[in-house]
Design a protein around this motif. Sequence first.
Motif, PDB file in Angstrom:
ATOM      1  N   ARG A  47      16.440 -27.275  25.675  1.00  0.00           N
ATOM      2  CA  ARG A  47      16.775 -27.085  24.256  1.00  0.00           C
ATOM      3  C   ARG A  47      16.796 -25.599  23.907  1.00  0.00           C
ATOM      4  NH1 ARG A  47      12.738 -31.739  21.884  1.00  0.00           N
ATOM      5  NH2 ARG A  47      14.174 -33.499  21.992  1.00  0.00           N
ATOM      6  N   ASP A  48      15.803 -24.860  24.422  1.00  0.00           N
ATOM      7  CA  ASP A  48      15.770 -23.418  24.142  1.00  0.00           C
ATOM      8  C   ASP A  48      17.025 -22.742  24.667  1.00  0.00           C
ATOM      9  OD1 ASP A  48      13.347 -23.738  22.973  1.00  0.00           O
ATOM     10  OD2 ASP A  48      12.172 -23.014  24.684  1.00  0.00           O
TER      11      ASP A  48
ATOM     12  N   MET B   3      10.198 -36.128  24.851  1.00  0.00           N
ATOM     13  CA  MET B   3      11.185 -35.536  23.950  1.00  0.00           C
ATOM     14  C   MET B   3      10.638 -35.294  22.553  1.00  0.00           C
ATOM     15  SD  MET B   3      14.804 -37.155  25.096  1.00  0.00           S
ATOM     16  CE  MET B   3      15.617 -35.851  24.199  1.00  0.00           C
TER      17      MET B   3
ATOM     18  N   PRO C  95      23.564 -33.848  23.723  1.00  0.00           N
ATOM     19  CA  PRO C  95      22.404 -33.469  24.540  1.00  0.00           C
ATOM     20  C   PRO C  95      21.259 -34.468  24.470  1.00  0.00           C
ATOM     21  CG  PRO C  95      23.276 -31.551  23.410  1.00  0.00           C
ATOM     22  CD  PRO C  95      24.051 -32.732  22.900  1.00  0.00           C
ATOM     23  N   ASN C  96      20.942 -34.937  23.276  1.00  0.00           N
ATOM     24  CA  ASN C  96      19.837 -35.896  23.150  1.00  0.00           C
ATOM     25  C   ASN C  96      20.177 -37.230  23.813  1.00  0.00           C
ATOM     26  OD1 ASN C  96      17.826 -34.425  21.901  1.00  0.00           O
ATOM     27  ND2 ASN C  96      18.595 -34.857  19.841  1.00  0.00           N
TER      28      ASN C  96
ATOM     29  N   SER D 160      19.977 -36.744  27.578  1.00  0.00           N
ATOM     30  CA  SER D 160      18.594 -36.659  28.068  1.00  0.00           C
ATOM     31  C   SER D 160      17.936 -38.029  28.077  1.00  0.00           C
ATOM     32  CB  SER D 160      17.789 -35.689  27.186  1.00  0.00           C
ATOM     33  OG  SER D 160      18.253 -34.374  27.343  1.00  0.00           O
TER      34      SER D 160
ATOM     35  N   ALA E   7      19.839 -24.102  25.158  1.00  0.00           N
ATOM     36  CA  ALA E   7      21.002 -24.552  24.393  1.00  0.00           C
ATOM     37  C   ALA E   7      21.181 -23.738  23.124  1.00  0.00           C
ATOM     38  CB  ALA E   7      20.853 -26.028  24.043  1.00  0.00           C
ATOM     39  N   ARG E   8      20.076 -23.142  22.662  1.00  0.00           N
ATOM     40  CA  ARG E   8      20.155 -22.378  21.410  1.00  0.00           C
ATOM     41  C   ARG E   8      20.569 -20.926  21.644  1.00  0.00           C
ATOM     42  NH1 ARG E   8      14.831 -24.695  20.482  1.00  0.00           N
ATOM     43  NH2 ARG E   8      15.055 -26.648  19.354  1.00  0.00           N
TER      44      ARG E   8
ATOM     45  N   ASN F 255      12.177 -29.131  26.616  1.00  0.00           N
ATOM     46  CA  ASN F 255      12.086 -28.034  25.640  1.00  0.00           C
ATOM     47  C   ASN F 255      12.812 -26.790  26.132  1.00  0.00           C
ATOM     48  OD1 ASN F 255      10.650 -29.343  23.613  1.00  0.00           O
ATOM     49  ND2 ASN F 255       8.698 -28.985  24.629  1.00  0.00           N
TER      50      ASN F 255
END
Lengths: 198, 172
Positions: A87-88, A167, A144-145, A148, A90-91, A84
């Motif tokens: 992902r954060d 995930m 990215p997914n 991972s 990445a944003r 997470n």
Amino acid sequence: MAITLHADVLKFATQDKPLTELDDIDALARTYRPRLLRFVMASVRDEDLADTIVQDTLLKAYRNRAGFRGDCSLNTWLTGIAVNLIRDHARTQKFKFWRKAHATAVDATDMANHLRSGGSSPESALLAREQALQVHQAMEQLSPNQRSVFLLRFIEEMELSEIADAMDMPVNTVKTHLHRAVKSVRARVGNRVGGNTL
Amino acid sequence: MNANPNNSNTPLRDSLSDEQLSELLAVPAKFASDETAEVASLRAALDDYRAEMLQWAERRSSVQTSLVAAAQRSRFWSAIPQWSLAAVAVVAVAAGTVFVTGNHVTSNPAAEETAMTASAPAPKADIAEDNRLLNSIDQELSFHSTHTPVDGFGLSATHGDTKPATRSEVTD
């Protein structure tokens, strides 16, 4: 109206919660930081950012340790927090900056400096380093997914259900990402590893 | 396991689907006694990558400092917003109360007093006293209008328009 409480209830209400692995953050870091750092570094490919994300992961886990109910393993829970946070990042614009910096500065050559093989002979060490680099380069092209899922499956050796938990996605989605990742890595590494033409 | 029964030494790339390859890679090597060269090569590469990255991560983790201080700091900072929100709420309520109460106290009595003053009839004696005061003020203003502050120093020559006769009349 008289209220009476059973002695066992009182005892249960007043007793302290038993200490868990999460209550000692340094012990938590000693146990889980290397594996988390390996996964995060392979994901974001920046040393400083990986350090920051892993530290944030451990601090977040420590702060929210009361929320860990043991539904999954501690490793899976920590990995989910790390996913997470990745992902954060990445944003955010910050991560975009790091990604740009990585594209120009942190490449396979830099990675090669980190990878010092502990092989028994110079030849085997060189081969191992070359193979590791090829895997590293092949994962560069994954989403990215996909990256991972690939890392969690084949580097962290987690089960599909654990990856789905970490995930927060269905197992079938994990399988889809995994197969696409394998296809891409296979195309890049399969033709070069060991000098075989596969 | 061998996906190419014709020649075990030269497995074909298309002999395994991506799903099969994925499943085979997930099986520990000790349980995969007979696998294709492709699977073996990819497995070796992944094993090397896993080992190398873990060595790097362990080296880097060994020089990291304790997280206890950071945990305490983060706990302190996470508590700050609660305090600040509570403080802001209290200050906002207090300021609002003072504003509303203050307006009520200062505006209404003042308005009442102003209205009373404006409507009350003034005594004749007060009117006469006010008139005398206004007249004296007018006289003072008319006297000073022909004099300047420097006149007291006897520098009348600097004021060409001022007539000495007038001054003597005043002083006489």
